[in-house]
Design a protein around this motif. Structure first.
Motif, mmCIF file in Angstrom:
data_model
loop_
_atom_site.group_PDB
_atom_site.id
_atom_site.type_symbol
_atom_site.label_atom_id
_atom_site.label_comp_id
_atom_site.label_asym_id
_atom_site.label_seq_id
_atom_site.Cartn_x
_atom_site.Cartn_y
_atom_site.Cartn_z
ATOM 1 N N GLY A 251 -9.764 -8.488 0.846
ATOM 2 C CA GLY A 251 -8.748 -9.484 0.547
ATOM 3 C C GLY A 251 -8.311 -10.231 1.797
ATOM 4 N N VAL A 252 -7.911 -11.469 1.636
ATOM 5 C CA VAL A 252 -7.562 -12.297 2.796
ATOM 6 C C VAL A 252 -6.056 -12.399 3.009
ATOM 7 C CG1 VAL A 252 -9.649 -13.674 2.575
ATOM 8 C CG2 VAL A 252 -7.588 -14.403 1.377
ATOM 9 N N GLU A 253 -5.276 -11.759 2.141
ATOM 10 C CA GLU A 253 -3.829 -11.922 2.234
ATOM 11 C C GLU A 253 -3.185 -11.080 3.334
ATOM 12 O OE1 GLU A 253 -5.478 -11.310 -0.454
ATOM 13 O OE2 GLU A 253 -5.019 -12.780 -1.998
ATOM 14 N N GLY A 254 -3.930 -10.142 3.905
ATOM 15 C CA GLY A 254 -3.344 -9.288 4.926
ATOM 16 C C GLY A 254 -2.561 -8.148 4.311
ATOM 17 N N VAL A 255 -1.419 -7.820 4.935
ATOM 18 C CA VAL A 255 -0.610 -6.688 4.497
ATOM 19 C C VAL A 255 0.459 -7.162 3.529
ATOM 20 C CG1 VAL A 255 0.958 -4.876 5.264
ATOM 21 C CG2 VAL A 255 -1.041 -5.451 6.630
ATOM 22 N N GLY A 256 0.658 -6.422 2.452
ATOM 23 C CA GLY A 256 1.655 -6.789 1.461
ATOM 24 C C GLY A 256 2.990 -6.106 1.704
ATOM 25 N N SER A 266 -9.156 2.456 3.325
ATOM 26 C CA SER A 266 -8.999 1.290 2.466
ATOM 27 C C SER A 266 -7.576 1.290 1.911
ATOM 28 C CB SER A 266 -10.016 1.322 1.322
ATOM 29 O OG SER A 266 -9.964 0.138 0.571
ATOM 30 N N TYR A 267 -6.954 0.121 1.906
ATOM 31 C CA TYR A 267 -5.558 0.018 1.514
ATOM 32 C C TYR A 267 -5.405 -0.948 0.340
ATOM 33 C CZ TYR A 267 -4.821 2.096 6.106
ATOM 34 O OH TYR A 267 -4.864 2.924 7.203
ATOM 35 N N ILE A 268 -4.542 -0.573 -0.594
ATOM 36 C CA ILE A 268 -4.188 -1.489 -1.667
ATOM 37 C C ILE A 268 -2.795 -2.032 -1.366
ATOM 38 C CG2 ILE A 268 -3.183 0.273 -3.202
ATOM 39 C CD1 ILE A 268 -4.495 -1.299 -5.543
ATOM 40 N N THR A 278 1.219 -9.804 -6.829
ATOM 41 C CA THR A 278 -0.214 -9.899 -6.569
ATOM 42 C C THR A 278 -0.689 -8.605 -5.925
ATOM 43 O OG1 THR A 278 -0.064 -12.297 -6.256
ATOM 44 C CG2 THR A 278 -2.041 -11.212 -5.411
ATOM 45 N N VAL A 279 -1.822 -8.098 -6.410
ATOM 46 C CA VAL A 279 -2.393 -6.846 -5.909
ATOM 47 C C VAL A 279 -3.784 -7.141 -5.365
ATOM 48 C CG1 VAL A 279 -3.021 -4.471 -6.492
ATOM 49 C CG2 VAL A 279 -1.131 -5.599 -7.711
ATOM 50 N N TRP A 280 -4.085 -6.630 -4.172
ATOM 51 C CA TRP A 280 -5.401 -6.815 -3.578
ATOM 52 C C TRP A 280 -5.718 -5.642 -2.663
ATOM 53 C CZ3 TRP A 280 -0.963 -8.964 -1.846
ATOM 54 C CH2 TRP A 280 -0.685 -8.864 -0.484
ATOM 55 N N VAL A 281 -6.943 -5.580 -2.188
ATOM 56 C CA VAL A 281 -7.405 -4.465 -1.366
ATOM 57 C C VAL A 281 -8.052 -5.008 -0.093
ATOM 58 C CG1 VAL A 281 -8.944 -2.461 -1.259
ATOM 59 C CG2 VAL A 281 -7.845 -3.064 -3.419
ATOM 60 N N ASN A 282 -7.767 -4.365 1.045
ATOM 61 C CA ASN A 282 -8.510 -4.647 2.278
ATOM 62 C C ASN A 282 -8.391 -3.455 3.223
ATOM 63 O OD1 ASN A 282 -6.039 -4.896 3.649
ATOM 64 N ND2 ASN A 282 -5.981 -7.106 3.374
ATOM 65 N N GLN A 283 -8.973 -3.612 4.391
ATOM 66 C CA GLN A 283 -8.945 -2.539 5.385
ATOM 67 C C GLN A 283 -7.847 -2.746 6.420
ATOM 68 O OE1 GLN A 283 -12.094 -3.235 3.941
ATOM 69 N NE2 GLN A 283 -11.765 -1.244 3.020
ATOM 70 N N THR A 284 -6.894 -3.630 6.126
ATOM 71 C CA THR A 284 -5.805 -3.910 7.045
ATOM 72 C C THR A 284 -4.733 -2.840 6.925
ATOM 73 O OG1 THR A 284 -6.194 -6.278 6.809
ATOM 74 C CG2 THR A 284 -4.113 -5.613 7.784
ATOM 75 N N ILE A 285 -4.409 -2.211 8.042
ATOM 76 C CA ILE A 285 -3.396 -1.165 8.026
ATOM 77 C C ILE A 285 -2.007 -1.799 8.074
ATOM 78 C CG2 ILE A 285 -4.936 0.467 9.167
ATOM 79 C CD1 ILE A 285 -3.389 -0.013 11.749
ATOM 80 N N GLU A 287 1.785 -2.839 9.287
ATOM 81 C CA GLU A 287 2.259 -3.270 10.601
ATOM 82 C C GLU A 287 2.707 -2.064 11.422
ATOM 83 O OE1 GLU A 287 5.395 -5.919 9.815
ATOM 84 O OE2 GLU A 287 4.126 -7.492 8.967
ATOM 85 N N PRO A 288 2.652 -2.190 12.758
ATOM 86 C CA PRO A 288 3.097 -1.071 13.616
ATOM 87 C C PRO A 288 4.504 -0.605 13.286
ATOM 88 C CG PRO A 288 1.946 -2.726 14.914
ATOM 89 C CD PRO A 288 2.100 -3.292 13.531
ATOM 90 N N ALA A 289 5.391 -1.566 12.964
ATOM 91 C CA ALA A 289 6.763 -1.168 12.640
ATOM 92 C C ALA A 289 6.787 -0.287 11.405
ATOM 93 C CB ALA A 289 7.627 -2.418 12.415
ATOM 94 N N THR A 290 5.924 -0.643 10.430
ATOM 95 C CA THR A 290 5.863 0.170 9.213
ATOM 96 C C THR A 290 5.313 1.552 9.520
ATOM 97 O OG1 THR A 290 5.485 -1.835 7.930
ATOM 98 C CG2 THR A 290 4.948 0.264 6.881
ATOM 99 N N VAL A 291 4.241 1.576 10.346
ATOM 100 C CA VAL A 291 3.674 2.856 10.746
ATOM 101 C C VAL A 291 4.706 3.688 11.481
ATOM 102 C CG1 VAL A 291 1.904 3.973 12.144
ATOM 103 C CG2 VAL A 291 1.342 1.917 10.832
#
Length: 309
Positions: A251-256, A266-268, A278-285, A287-291
C-alpha cells in the motif's frame, strides 16, 4: 366501465407474462449470439431469467435481465465479462445455483440491483468462485459468499461495491423458549483481496458478517477495503477472531491511525478521514513515537507486575 378496465388489466398482465421467459444457454459463445441460447431464437431481455450452463462471454452491452444464474440443473456454468462488456440484473444474481458456477471479470461491468449469492449449491458440491482482475461489480444489497456451500472470491484488481457482505453460513437452532441449543456449520467463505478495492456503501458495523470461524478475508499487495464510518472497533474484532488476515503489503498510504503486526513484518493499517475507514497493508512500521509509546506501555506493565510481586 369497470368491466372494461378489468379486461384491459387482464390483457396487459397476460401480455407481460407472455413476454417473460427462462432462457438457458445451450452452447459456448457470446451472450449476444442467438446460437448460444439454442433453439430460443433470441437472447435474454429485460423480463427474462438467464441461466448460464455453458461458457458464456459478455463483450458488449447486452442490456438487462431480471435474474441471472450461473450453474444449474447439474450443469456447471462459466460467465466471463470482458472489457467493453456490461450485464445488468434488475433483481438478483446467483453464481453456483443448483450446480457449481464460476464468474470472471477481466474488465467490463456487472450490475446486480438486488443480492448476489455465490455458492448457493446444497449437497456438498462446493467450489463456486468469482475471479476479478479488472472491471466493476456493483451489488445493490447483499453479497452473500458461501451461502449454502464453500465458495471464494479472488480479486487482483477492479472494484466491488456492495451494501453488505455475508461470509460463510451457519444455522442457529433454538428450543421452544427461544434459547440457542446448537449451531450447525454449513459453509465457509474465502475472500482473497489481493488487489483493487472493496467498497461498502453503508456505514453500519454490520456491513461485514463472518458467520463461521473459518471464513476469512485475506488482504495483500495494494488492495484496499473502504468502509463508511469509523469501523476501527469492528476491524479489531475481526482481526482478533482470525477472520481478517494479511501479508505481502504494498500500500502507498504509509502508516494509518491504527496498525496491527502479523508477526512476519507485514502491517495492516486503518485510517478514518471523518467519512470512511480505509484499510490497507504494507511493510511500513509505526512511527518511532508510536513504537516508543508501545515500549513505554510494556515497561509500565513490567513494573506493575514487579510491584505486585
Amino acid at each position: 366501465m369497470y368491466k372494461k378496465i378489468a379486461i384491459g388489466l387482464a390483457i396487459a398482465l397476460a401480455a407481460t407474462m407472455a413476454q417473460a421467459a427462462i432462457l438457458t444457454s445451450a452452447a459456448d459463445g457470446l451472450w449476444s449470439a442467438t446460437a448460444t441460447w439454442g433453439t430460443a431464437g433470441a437472447v435474454p431481455s429485460a423480463l427474462d431469467t438467464a441461466r448460464v450452463n455453458t461458457s458464456v462471454t459478455v463483450d458488449s452491452n447486452v442490456g438487462t435481465v431480471t435474474l441471472v444464474t450461473v450453474g444449474r440443473d447439474s450443469l456447471p456454468g462459466n460467465l466471463t465479462v470482458t472489457t467493453g462488456g456490461t450485464l445488468s440484473s434488475s433483481a438478483n444474481g446467483i453464481i453456483g445455483d443448483t450446480s457449481v458456477g464460476h464468474a470472471t471479470l477481466s474488465g467490463g461491468t456487472l450490475n446486480i440491483a438486488g443480492a448476489l449469492n455465490i455458492g448457493n449449491v446444497t449437497g456438498g458440491a462446493g467450489g463456486s468462485t468469482l475471479t476479478m482482475s479488472s472491471g466493476t461489480l456493483t451489488v445493490g444489497t447483499i453479497l452473500a459468499l458461501a451461502k449454502a456451500d464453500d465458495a471464494s472470491i479472488t480479486m487482483t484488481g477492479g472494484n466491488i461495491s456492495t451494501k453488505s457482505l455475508n461470509m460463510g453460513q451457519s444455522i442457529i437452532q433454538t428450543n421452544d423458549l427461544g434459547e440457542v441449543t446448537n449451531t450447525v456449520h454449513v459453509a465457509d467463505a474465502t475472500f482473497n483481496l489481493y488487489g483493487g478495492s472493496l467498497t461498502f456503501t453503508t456505514n453500519t458495523a454490520g456491513a461485514i458478517t463472518f458467520k463461521t470461524a473459518a471464513s476469512v478475508m485475506d488482504i495483500q499487495n495494494g488492495a484496499e477495503l473502504i468502509w463508511g464510518g469509523n469501523q476501527w472497533a469492528a476491524i479489531d474484532t475481526f482481526i482478533n477472531n482470525g477472520n481478517i488476515t494479511w501479508d505481502n503489503g504494498s500500500g502507498v498510504e504509509g502508516v494509518g491511525d491504527k496498525t496491527w503486526d502479523n508477526g512476519t513484518g507485514s502491517y495492516i493499517h486503518t485510517a478514518y478521514d471523518g467519512t470512511d475507514t480505509t484499510v490497507w497493508v504494507n511493510q511500513t512500521i509505526p512511527e518511532p513515537a508510536t513504537v516508543g509509546m508501545l515500549g513505554l506501555g510494556a515497561l509500565i506493565m513490567m513494573l506493575i507486575r514487579r510491584m505486585r510481586g
